[in-house]
Design a protein around this motif. Structure first.
Motif, mmCIF file in Angstrom:
data_model
loop_
_atom_site.group_PDB
_atom_site.id
_atom_site.type_symbol
_atom_site.label_atom_id
_atom_site.label_comp_id
_atom_site.label_asym_id
_atom_site.label_seq_id
_atom_site.Cartn_x
_atom_site.Cartn_y
_atom_site.Cartn_z
ATOM 1 N N GLU A 108 40.680 45.147 30.683
ATOM 2 C CA GLU A 108 41.286 45.571 29.829
ATOM 3 C C GLU A 108 42.864 45.828 29.649
ATOM 4 O O GLU A 108 43.693 45.082 29.248
ATOM 5 N N ASP A 109 43.029 46.453 31.117
ATOM 6 C CA ASP A 109 44.326 47.372 30.703
ATOM 7 C C ASP A 109 45.411 46.535 31.446
ATOM 8 O O ASP A 109 45.247 46.554 33.048
ATOM 9 N N LEU A 110 46.503 45.669 30.694
ATOM 10 C CA LEU A 110 46.926 45.088 31.253
ATOM 11 C C LEU A 110 48.281 45.967 31.856
ATOM 12 O O LEU A 110 48.866 45.230 32.928
ATOM 13 N N ALA A 111 48.566 47.207 31.579
ATOM 14 C CA ALA A 111 49.742 47.369 32.573
ATOM 15 C C ALA A 111 49.039 48.002 34.271
ATOM 16 O O ALA A 111 50.407 48.063 35.243
ATOM 17 N N ALA A 112 48.278 48.104 33.985
ATOM 18 C CA ALA A 112 47.541 48.784 35.622
ATOM 19 C C ALA A 112 47.187 46.987 35.962
ATOM 20 O O ALA A 112 47.686 47.019 37.042
ATOM 21 N N GLU A 131 33.321 27.351 29.072
ATOM 22 C CA GLU A 131 34.708 27.509 28.183
ATOM 23 C C GLU A 131 34.841 29.168 28.798
ATOM 24 O O GLU A 131 36.501 28.919 29.856
ATOM 25 N N THR A 132 34.333 30.348 28.398
ATOM 26 C CA THR A 132 35.214 31.402 29.129
ATOM 27 C C THR A 132 34.979 31.328 30.566
ATOM 28 O O THR A 132 36.030 31.759 30.957
ATOM 29 N N PHE A 133 34.502 30.978 31.241
ATOM 30 C CA PHE A 133 33.817 30.468 32.523
ATOM 31 C C PHE A 133 35.275 29.720 33.365
ATOM 32 O O PHE A 133 36.262 30.517 34.066
ATOM 33 N N ASP A 134 35.630 29.116 32.905
ATOM 34 C CA ASP A 134 36.354 28.080 33.186
ATOM 35 C C ASP A 134 37.940 28.466 33.146
ATOM 36 O O ASP A 134 38.558 28.626 34.431
ATOM 37 N N ASP A 135 38.078 29.330 31.826
ATOM 38 C CA ASP A 135 39.338 30.120 31.631
ATOM 39 C C ASP A 135 39.628 31.424 32.850
ATOM 40 O O ASP A 135 40.207 31.443 33.394
ATOM 41 N N VAL A 136 38.665 31.914 32.591
ATOM 42 C CA VAL A 136 39.178 32.463 33.492
ATOM 43 C C VAL A 136 38.515 32.647 34.833
ATOM 44 O O VAL A 136 39.629 33.492 35.699
ATOM 45 N N LEU A 137 37.860 32.090 34.989
ATOM 46 C CA LEU A 137 38.635 31.688 36.957
ATOM 47 C C LEU A 137 39.254 31.103 37.463
ATOM 48 O O LEU A 137 39.687 30.704 38.705
ATOM 49 N N ARG A 182 44.360 36.283 41.545
ATOM 50 C CA ARG A 182 42.580 36.735 40.799
ATOM 51 C C ARG A 182 43.231 37.715 39.856
ATOM 52 O O ARG A 182 43.455 37.666 38.104
ATOM 53 N N VAL A 183 44.322 38.130 40.441
ATOM 54 C CA VAL A 183 44.883 40.043 39.259
ATOM 55 C C VAL A 183 45.852 38.756 38.636
ATOM 56 O O VAL A 183 46.702 39.254 37.722
ATOM 57 N N ALA A 184 46.340 37.811 39.550
ATOM 58 C CA ALA A 184 47.721 37.994 38.705
ATOM 59 C C ALA A 184 47.295 36.943 37.694
ATOM 60 O O ALA A 184 47.618 36.705 36.401
ATOM 61 N N LEU A 185 45.746 35.806 37.690
ATOM 62 C CA LEU A 185 45.290 34.838 36.895
ATOM 63 C C LEU A 185 44.742 35.968 35.520
ATOM 64 O O LEU A 185 45.101 35.339 34.213
ATOM 65 N N ARG A 186 43.912 37.794 36.224
ATOM 66 C CA ARG A 186 43.557 37.921 34.397
ATOM 67 C C ARG A 186 44.912 38.343 34.018
ATOM 68 O O ARG A 186 44.244 38.873 32.556
#
Length: 502
Positions: free
Chosen positions: A470-474, A30-36, A491-495
């Protein structure tokens, strides 16, 4: 760093997760599918996995279509194996792991330092399945070749690693679990390769990680014993060369340049760089010496005797990003967390500390000088009295620490150097106030320097770093700076979307 400015807690270490392996694999999937896949994720990958995914994706590893490249053909492997230093310890590795691998339906795999599998043994019933996914000798299992996996990742981070199911970046290996540990050359300290146990995810067992790590240390101990035997042979066969120098200074050195014996004894370095030496070499103090080849090493001859001087020991400390590591004059020194905290305090106070002062820094008002003296005595037994002085307690060695380098780079306005030198939070398990304060100072200073820089590559490296993942502002700032069409943007946008959804 989290959106609140606090450090993320490390989710798991190199050990195997407990509980139901299949249920755990479903959570990881689940984590794999969500993150990627870009959807919101209830869980984040472990930091070691997240960092490995970032490295693997940067190397253009495709999670959906990838097989390991073949580096050596079957008829080449014999010569490659016989020339590799780990060939000496294969009987030991077989004895330590083969029975466990067979009973647990696992394979024993041994790679070289580049991640190429050189040996494979274990459960016969698993060989055909392994062949079908490229898990056979001659294939490249580095992260750049096949993404996150125990063998490639343990070589990348130089520490024991367990990768289970969907922690592998390539989907093909989500039905597998593996644990690996690095093996080092006791002479030079360089990586020789990795020892790995791999098998079906249902066979995961918490003790396999400890078994593999212990076996890797046994292999290093065996190599160290062989090195000592070779040193003794060299000394016995060639000691007469030193006796016959007639007043000139000389030293017997190993093929790798390590000084074994010298006459006079003082004034010689621990190791001499003989790379490219053709008859002569230059020592660190500027003396030119003649290099005479011997059957097992070299004889160095200096026309003028070396002045006997007391050499300053060199202590290297790596305390950011995980377990503390120390190297003293090229020799790894095992450290407990408390010993690392003592060393950190002494690095921060080079003028020295009394037992009362050190106890207050480590334990606060509950500091006990008796406890401090016991801790220091244990540490001195590890590093020696010429490294840790008393009255007051102080470091008398030349100390190179990653946290001091990061601090200096930040003060000098060099954020890229600071980020390169920092592997993660300083001693993340420590609750000592002095350590915690410095940990927060370094993390905040690094974040401030990176976010204040217009360097897009630096900011991209930061959001893939344990302190910035885990720095959203960055992430938002990086998205604002990335030009249209930059391949890193999706990928940055997805993260960023995942972080915003948490």
């Amino acid at each position: 760093m989290s959106r609140t400015g606090r450090h993320p807690r490390h989710r798991g270490g190199p050990g195997l997760p407990g509980g139901d392996a299949v249920a755990h694999a479903r959570q990881l999937a689940e984590t794999f599918d969500d993150v990627l896949g870009g959807g919101p994720s209830r869980r984040s990958p472990r930091p070691v996995v997240s960092a490995s995914w970032a490295r693997s994706l940067a190397a253009h590893v495709d999670p959906d279509r990838r097989t390991p490249p073949v580096v050596y053909a079957p008829d080449e492997l014999g010569d490659v194996r016989s020339a590799h230093p780990l060939s000496e310890v294969m009987p030991l590795l077989r004895g330590a792991l083969a029975t466990a691998a067979d009973e647990a339906a696992h394979l024993v795999l041994v790679t070289d330092a580049a991640g190429c599998v050189l040996w494979r043994e274990g459960s016969v019933g698993l060989l055909g399945r392994a062949d079908r996914v490229g898990l056979f000798p001659g294939t490249d299992w580095s992260e750049a070749a096949i993404g996150t996996n125990a063998m490639g990742t343990t070589l990348a981070v130089d520490a024991p690693v367990q990768i289970h199911s969907a922690e592998h970046l390539v989907r093909t290996y989500h039905a597998w679990t593996c644990v690996a540990a690095p093996v080092h050359d006791p002479d030079t300290g360089r990586l020789l390769g990795a020892v790995d146990l791999s098998g079906p995810l249902q066979t995961m067992h918490p003790l396999l990680a400890q078994l593999v790590s212990t076996t890797a240390r046994l292999a290093e101990a065996h190599l160290r014993a062989r090195m000592a035997e070779a040193d003794q042979r060299l000394l016995l066969r060639h000691a007469a060369h030193l006796a016959g120098l007639r007043g000139a200074a000389g030293a017997l050195v190993t093929p790798t340049g390590r000084v074994l014996a010298a006459d006079p004894d003082g004034g010689w370095p621990v190791r001499v760089d003989l790379a490219g030496a053709t008859g002569h070499a230059v020592l660190p103090d500027g003396r030119e010496v003649r290099v005479e080849p011997l059957a097992e090493g070299h004889l160095l001859v200096s026309p003028r005797p070396a002045r006997a001087v007391r050499r300053t020991p060199v202590l290297s400390l790596r305390f950011t990003g995980g377990s503390p590591g120390a190297v003293l004059d090229g020799r790894a020194v095992p450290l407990t967390l408390r010993a690392a905290e003592v060393l950190t305090a002494l690095v921060l106070h080079p003028e020295g500390l009394t037992a009362d002062q050190l106890g207050c820094l480590l334990y606060g008002d509950d500091g006990n000088t008796t406890t401090v003296r016991v801790q220091v005595r244990r540490l001195r037994a590890l590093v020696g009295g010429d490294v840790l002085g008393t009255r007051p307690y102080r470091l008398t060695a030349a100390v190179d620490s990653d946290f001091a380098q990061v601090r200096r780079a930040l003060r000098e306005g060099r954020p890229a150097a600071a980020l390169r030198g920092c592997a993660g939070p300083l001693l993340p398990r420590s609750e000592v106030a002095e350590v915690r304060q410095l940990r927060e100072e370094l993390a905040a200073g690094l974040r401030r320097a990176v976010l204040g820089s217009p360097d897009i590559d630096l900011l991209h490296a930061y959001v893939a770093h344990p302190l910035g993942e885990e720095d959203l502002a960055a992430h938002d700032r990086l998205l604002a700076l990335l030009p249209d069409g930059d391949p890193r943007s999706p990928r940055v946008a997805l993260r960023a979307a995942r972080l915003r959804a948490e």
